[in-house]
Structure formats: C-alpha cells, structure tokens
Design an enzyme around this catalytic site. Structure first.
Site, PDB file in Angstrom:
ATOM      1  N   HIS A 176       0.831  -1.210   0.000  1.00 58.86           N
ATOM      2  CA  HIS A 176       0.000   0.000   0.000  1.00 58.86           C
ATOM      3  C   HIS A 176       0.863   1.257   0.000  1.00 58.86           C
ATOM      4  O   HIS A 176       0.489   2.272  -0.593  1.00 58.86           O
ATOM      5  CB  HIS A 176      -0.924  -0.009   1.220  1.00 58.86           C
ATOM      6  CG  HIS A 176      -1.884   1.134   1.248  1.00 58.86           C
ATOM      7  ND1 HIS A 176      -2.846   1.322   0.282  1.00 58.86           N
ATOM      8  CD2 HIS A 176      -2.027   2.163   2.130  1.00 58.86           C
ATOM      9  CE1 HIS A 176      -3.542   2.414   0.560  1.00 58.86           C
ATOM     10  NE2 HIS A 176      -3.063   2.936   1.672  1.00 58.86           N
ATOM     11  N   LYS A 204     -10.537  13.315  -4.222  1.00 56.71           N
ATOM     12  CA  LYS A 204     -11.551  12.949  -3.234  1.00 56.71           C
ATOM     13  C   LYS A 204     -11.113  13.396  -1.855  1.00 56.71           C
ATOM     14  O   LYS A 204      -9.942  13.722  -1.618  1.00 56.71           O
ATOM     15  CB  LYS A 204     -11.787  11.437  -3.231  1.00 56.71           C
ATOM     16  CG  LYS A 204     -10.627  10.650  -2.631  1.00 56.71           C
ATOM     17  CD  LYS A 204     -10.925   9.181  -2.471  1.00 56.71           C
ATOM     18  CE  LYS A 204      -9.775   8.490  -1.728  1.00 56.71           C
ATOM     19  NZ  LYS A 204      -9.980   7.063  -1.580  1.00 56.71           N
TER      20      LYS A 204
END
Length: 310
Positions: A127, A190
């Site tokens: 990640h 976002k």
C-alpha cells in the site's frame, strides 16, 4: 527448495506450486478447540531454501499468527533460509501515525515477522512503498502492473482507454500502467470525511467519451470505486472499469459493486475468493501465480527479480 503454505489462500499456493512444477511441502496447520494454532512440518527441511506463502488477509490475525508459527517451526527445524511470501500484506494501511496516540501497526507486524525468523520478504503491491524500510531484511515488492497490462490489452482497445487514479495517492501506480499501454492519465480528487467513507470532489483530466480504467492497490468497502465510477460517468466517460491488485471486499462490498455502474471490477487472486465474489457478475479475476512463481524461482536461483517489473 521447499514451498510451504498456511490456510489463507490454498488455491494460489497450489497454482504457484504448479507453475514451479513441484509439490507443496506436507505440513499440518490447524487449530485446537480454544483456537490456538498448531503447526507441524511433515518433511525434512534441514538445510533447505524454504518459501512460506501466506497472505495476511481476513481473518487477518489468524493468518498472521499462522505465518509467524510456520516460520518459527521452520527455523527450529534448521531450514537454511526462510522467505516469507506475502502476496497481500495486511496492516499495510496503518503505515504512519494518523492520529495522536495511534500505532504504526505495519512496523509492528514487520518486527514480528523478523523476530519469528524470516530471512527475506517477497510481497506484492504494498500500500505504501516505505513499508519496505520497516523490514531489516531484504525485501522485494513486486508489481502486478505487467499482468494487469496484458489483461487490459486482451480485453480493451487501448487506443480509446484513459487510465484513472481513484485518488491522488495512487497516481504513481496508475501512471505506471498508463505508460505501459500509452494511455492518458486522469485523477479523481476525493476527500475522506471518516474512515471507510469517501467523497469525490473533482475530476482532473478530460474523460468525456473515454473508456476509463481505474487502477489501485486495494478495494475494501468498494465505496471509493463506486463513487468515482459514478463521477466519471457524470463527467462524460463512455464506460468505467477498475483493475485492483488486492480484493479485500469486506462487508457489503460485493453487493455494492454489483449494483454500481462499474462495467467490471478485475482483481487478482492474492486473496482467497469468497462465495459473494463468485456470485457477483461484474467481478472478474486475473492470476498472479506465474508472477509469484517466477519471483520464487529467481530468488531460489539467486537471479534478478527486478527484471520482472519491466
């Protein structure tokens, strides 16, 4: 050379063993009545180069403990070298202090694996790249981009494709895929008002009339992807698909994706497929077994692994 697996993803382990043309090492990984985990390696591994294939996916804590105990069993059985092959590295999203008095759990897990007795790490699409530095061991972080690109080229007209990063943090990952297929790049801006909830603010790039393919490392609740797909379609995109390495798909994620405007969600087999996933018509899988198998073979032969990134 030996290949050992826990219970996190037996299907992937069998596929990797088939690619390597070798059997899985005979072992017992089971639970007592009180849920304690017991491991016994049924074959001689003294002096062997052993690879332990185990994703730390749901149930994350059980699968992590299986990995640690298998490594300990192999170390005590005098294995020459132990490589932890972790296609999906759980706790990777806890890679920094996100609030006061919060842990850095990814570093804790790295310490546990090191102390258990692993000699090196082989993982896929972490990640955050800096997690490699959490290990005081040689660590290879493979990328699924070459496998994704092959699948995209087989199923899409790359001349009319726009690659999209569903958030600013994944731009490098999406750009890597866009470069390989010669496609333009767009970004979804976002914000996340709270954990597990995202809200699309802006679309950076001209997506009107384009077949958009979103690229990311993890899909969990599916909210980000579904919201981004709707925003892209509202901005004039012709259709929207998504290629994700790790299909965590927790809770009602499969139902959410099934009801969404996504043409398809394509995930790798780094995490064991669930019944809900199998029943969702617009979720499809691609296999990383050849990629993992080749990396294992090259590591055992002391050959370059970085060339797999090309």
């Amino acid at each position: 050379m030996k290949l050992v697996t826990g219970n996190s993803n037996p299907a992937l382990a069998k596929a990797v063993a088939k690619y390597l043309n070798m059997p899985l090492t005979d072992s017992v990984v089971q639970k007592f009545a009180d849920k304690e985990i017991f491991v016994e390696i049924k074959e001689n591994v003294r002096g062997e180069d052993v690879f332990v294939l185990q994703s730390t996916s749901y149930p994350a804590n059980d699968n992590l403990m299986e990995l640690l105990i298998i490594i300990d069993a192999l170390r005590r059985a005098s294995a020459r070298r132990i490589t932890a092959v972790i296609p999906y590295f759980g706790y990777a999203r806890q890679d920094r202090k996100s609030a006061s008095r919060s842990p850095i759990s990814a570093k804790l897990v790295a310490n546990l694996i090191t102390e258990a007795g692993a000699n090196r790490i082989l993982t896929l699409d972490l990640h955050a790249q800096q997690i490699q530095g959490f290990f005081d061991l040689p660590t290879d972080n493979l990328t699924s981009a070459p496998v994704m690109v092959r699948d995209i080229e087989q199923n899409y007209d790359t001349k009319n494709v726009m690659v999209v990063s569903p958030d600013v943090g994944g731009v490098l990952r999406a750009r890597n895929v866009a470069r390989r297929i010669g496609a333009p790049l767009s970004i979804v801006d976002k914000r996340r008002p709270r954990a597990g909830v995202s809200e699309v603010m802006n679309i950076i790039g001209e997506v009107e009339g384009q077949s958009c393919i979103m690229i990311d490392d993890i899909v969990d609740s599916g909210g980000t992807l579904c919201n981004a797909a709707e925003a892209l379609l509202n901005a004039g995109a012709k259709e929207v698909s998504a290629y994700i390495t790790h299909g965590v798909l927790s809770g009602a994620a499969c139902e959410r994706v099934g009801k969404s405007k996504l043409k398809e969600l394509v995930v790798s087999d780094s995490i064991l497929e669930t019944d809900e996933e199998k029943a969702t018509a617009n979720i499809r899988r691609f296999s990383i077994a050849p990629l993992i198998g080749e990396a294992v073979a090259r590591t055992a032969a002391e050959q370059s692994v970085s060339s797999l990134f090309d």
